[in-house]
Design a protein around this motif. Structure first.
Motif, short mmCIF file in Angstrom:
data_model
loop_
_atom_site.label_atom_id
_atom_site.label_comp_id
_atom_site.label_asym_id
_atom_site.label_seq_id
_atom_site.Cartn_x
_atom_site.Cartn_y
_atom_site.Cartn_z
N VAL A 30 40.97 40.68 45.97
CA VAL A 30 41.22 40.16 44.70
C VAL A 30 39.41 39.79 44.65
CG1 VAL A 30 43.19 38.29 43.99
CG2 VAL A 30 40.61 37.44 45.57
N GLN A 34 40.92 39.66 40.26
CA GLN A 34 40.30 37.94 39.97
C GLN A 34 40.84 37.02 38.88
OE1 GLN A 34 37.11 35.14 42.67
NE2 GLN A 34 37.23 37.57 42.75
N LYS A 37 42.42 37.61 35.88
CA LYS A 37 43.34 37.79 34.92
C LYS A 37 44.16 36.61 35.89
CE LYS A 37 47.66 40.18 34.14
NZ LYS A 37 47.81 41.96 34.28
N ALA A 38 44.01 36.98 37.70
CA ALA A 38 44.67 35.61 38.26
C ALA A 38 44.28 34.48 38.21
CB ALA A 38 44.75 36.34 39.95
N ARG A 39 43.22 34.03 37.74
CA ARG A 39 42.26 32.65 38.18
C ARG A 39 42.23 32.84 36.77
NH1 ARG A 39 37.61 34.31 38.28
NH2 ARG A 39 37.67 33.46 40.59
N GLU A 91 44.92 32.89 35.24
CA GLU A 91 47.22 32.18 34.94
C GLU A 91 47.05 31.32 36.27
OE1 GLU A 91 50.59 34.84 36.51
OE2 GLU A 91 50.03 33.73 38.63
N TYR A 115 51.84 36.57 37.86
CA TYR A 115 50.37 37.62 38.61
C TYR A 115 50.43 37.48 39.87
CZ TYR A 115 46.97 41.17 38.59
OH TYR A 115 45.83 42.17 37.98
N ILE A 116 49.77 35.73 40.67
CA ILE A 116 49.56 36.10 41.30
C ILE A 116 50.29 36.19 43.04
CG2 ILE A 116 48.95 33.40 43.07
CD1 ILE A 116 47.42 32.60 41.03
N ILE A 143 50.32 39.75 42.97
CA ILE A 143 48.81 39.81 44.24
C ILE A 143 49.16 40.13 45.91
CG2 ILE A 143 46.35 39.11 45.01
CD1 ILE A 143 45.99 38.50 42.06
N ALA A 148 46.54 30.33 44.75
CA ALA A 148 46.44 29.57 43.22
C ALA A 148 45.62 28.50 43.02
CB ALA A 148 48.13 29.05 42.52
#
Length: 449
Positions: free
Chosen positions: A279, A286, A288-290, A292, A312-313, A316, A412
């Motif tokens: 990430v 990164q 997009k994951a943050r 979420e 999504y996480i 990853i 997360a």
């Protein structure tokens, strides 16, 4: 213009002699995988004894599911691990494996895993606090993830304390991995087990100390009784094989406990370290994951239920395990004549599944060396036997759901609090001895968001 690719191992594209192969394997087992292993369904050769690398999903299914008893774990694997974990669930075969698996399975039920989520969250928050206190400076996230996942496994296992010396066990694990994981020429040549293996005796004292500490903790817990919220040790102490009514004695409990401690923190720490590297490597992923993570957590602690709302996480983590599987190679010994992927296998042959090469195979994955979590948006579209970070069949890793839940919760939590950026010139090198580690560490700058 092609996008840069994350760190990868340079596979060999020409024949290498026995002594050269040994020297390469002692530094990085993955470096002796031939480049053909990411292009062909099966590769065979001879190095002291006949060997095969299998990347054909149909043949892998036959080995791990349809004819699992014909392909027990190789003697090399047992030689490496038995000094630390005895004939525990990871090594045992046949009836010895089956009764242990039945006895411990309830401890890893979905309900018990959900009950452990608060422990994982608390460890993740402590990790975030340590990162925050270090300020916006370069941090080795490998060291931090090892600390964090060891916090989880020790709290999950020994919530009551029971005199458990975390530092001593941690040092013993590191000592054994450093020394025992180095491939022995005697193993490769198939020499008898009774011949001593150079280097493995070096960690003997640390192992004895680790076993003594675990034995003392088991006896203390048996005397004290179960805690209000049973931890892993309580669940194992109460485990009974429903068929034979057999329970584990202290030595069997200890060997399985040490198996879960070693596997339960080392592999997840490595997965998280590689995930953080990736990430940091791809800021769009990164971001997009943050988004979420922040949306789902929204100021409250993560729970096991929240994991279902962090797809999504989870993608990853799945993609990280494809690119950097902690167990980069699994090895079996053929017991009977067989045909795998149209090739003859003889009794005694070493048959390997190079999980690292399988996850990067040109016939199974599009642009296989690239980092793309969206590959896992539809898991049903992926061949079950093309993606094997936890193995498969009856011997699939019993702690897979534990590891996945822990990795998602910790990643997360950290992404909701920090932006991670790479440090120039500090890319890790994928190196496997016992597990696939980021050599040199995972150095990132963590900035609070």
């Amino acid at each position: 213009m092609d996008r840069p690719l994350p760190a990868r191992v340079a596979l060999i594209n020409r024949p290498v002699g026995l002594l050269r192969s040994l020297a390469m394997a002692r530094r990085n087992v993955l470096s002796i995988i031939p480049e053909l292993a990411v292009k062909q369904p099966m590769v065979s050769g001879k190095m002291g004894k006949r060997w095969h690398m299998v990347m054909d999903p149909t043949a892998i299914r036959e080995m791990l599911l349809d004819r699992v008893d014909d392909y027990p774990k190789s003697q090399v694997t047992k030689n490496l691990l038995r000094p630390a974990i005895g004939d525990s669930l990871f090594i045992a075969e046949g009836a010895q494996w089956r009764w242990q698996r039945r006895a411990v399975a309830p401890a890893f039920s979905h309900r018990n895993m959900l009950n452990l989520a608060p422990i994982m969250t608390a460890a993740a928050e402590r990790s975030a606090d340590r990162i925050s206190s270090a300020g916006p400076a370069a941090i080795n996230l490998l060291d931090e993830m090892v600390t964090t996942t060891f916090d989880v496994i020790s709290d999950v296992t020994f919530s009551g304390g029971d005199g458990f010396d975390r530092g001593a066990v941690h040092r013993a694990i590191d000592a054994y991995i450093a020394e025992a994981g180095k491939i022995s020429l005697f193993d490769i040549l198939g020499f008898p087990d009774w011949l001593p293996r150079p280097g493995r005796a070096m960690s003997g004292r640390a192992l004895r100390d680790m076993k003594r500490i675990a034995d003392d903790a088991i006896r203390a817990r048996a005397q004290r009784g179960t805690s209000k919220m049973p931890d892993l040790l309580d669940l194992l102490l109460g485990g009974v094989d429903p068929e034979t009514k057999r329970q584990m004695n202290t030595a069997e409990l200890r060997d399985n406990l040490l198996t879960f401690i070693v596997a339960g923190h080392e592999t997840t720490a490595l997965t998280l370290s590689w995930a953080l590297y990736l990430v940091g490597f791809d800021q769009k992923v990164q971001d997009k994951a943050r988004a979420e993570a922040q949306s789902v957590l929204a100021g409250r602690a993560a729970t096991g239920t929240d994991v279902e709302h962090l797809p999504y996480i989870r993608q990853i983590i799945d993609e990280t395990l494809r690119l950097y599987p902690p167990a980069g190679i699994i090895s079996r010994t053929a017991q009977k004549h067989d045909i795998l992927s149209h090739r003859e296998v003889k009794p005694g042959d070493t048959v390997m599944i190079p999980i690292y090469a399988l996850g990067r195979h040109r016939l199974l994955w599009e642009n296989p060396d690239a980092f793309d979590p969206d590959r896992f948006r539809n898991r049903k579209a992926i061949d079950r036997y093309a993606y094997l970070p936890f193995g498969d069949g009856p011997r699939i890793c019993i702690g897979a759901s534990f590891a996945q839940q822990e990795a998602v919760i910790i990643l997360a939590t950290l992404l909701s609090r920090f932006r991670f950026a790479p440090v120039g010139g500090k890319d890790p090198e994928p190196v496997m001895i016992l597990t696939l580690r980021p050599e040199g560490g995972v150095w990132l700058i963590a900035t609070p968001v």
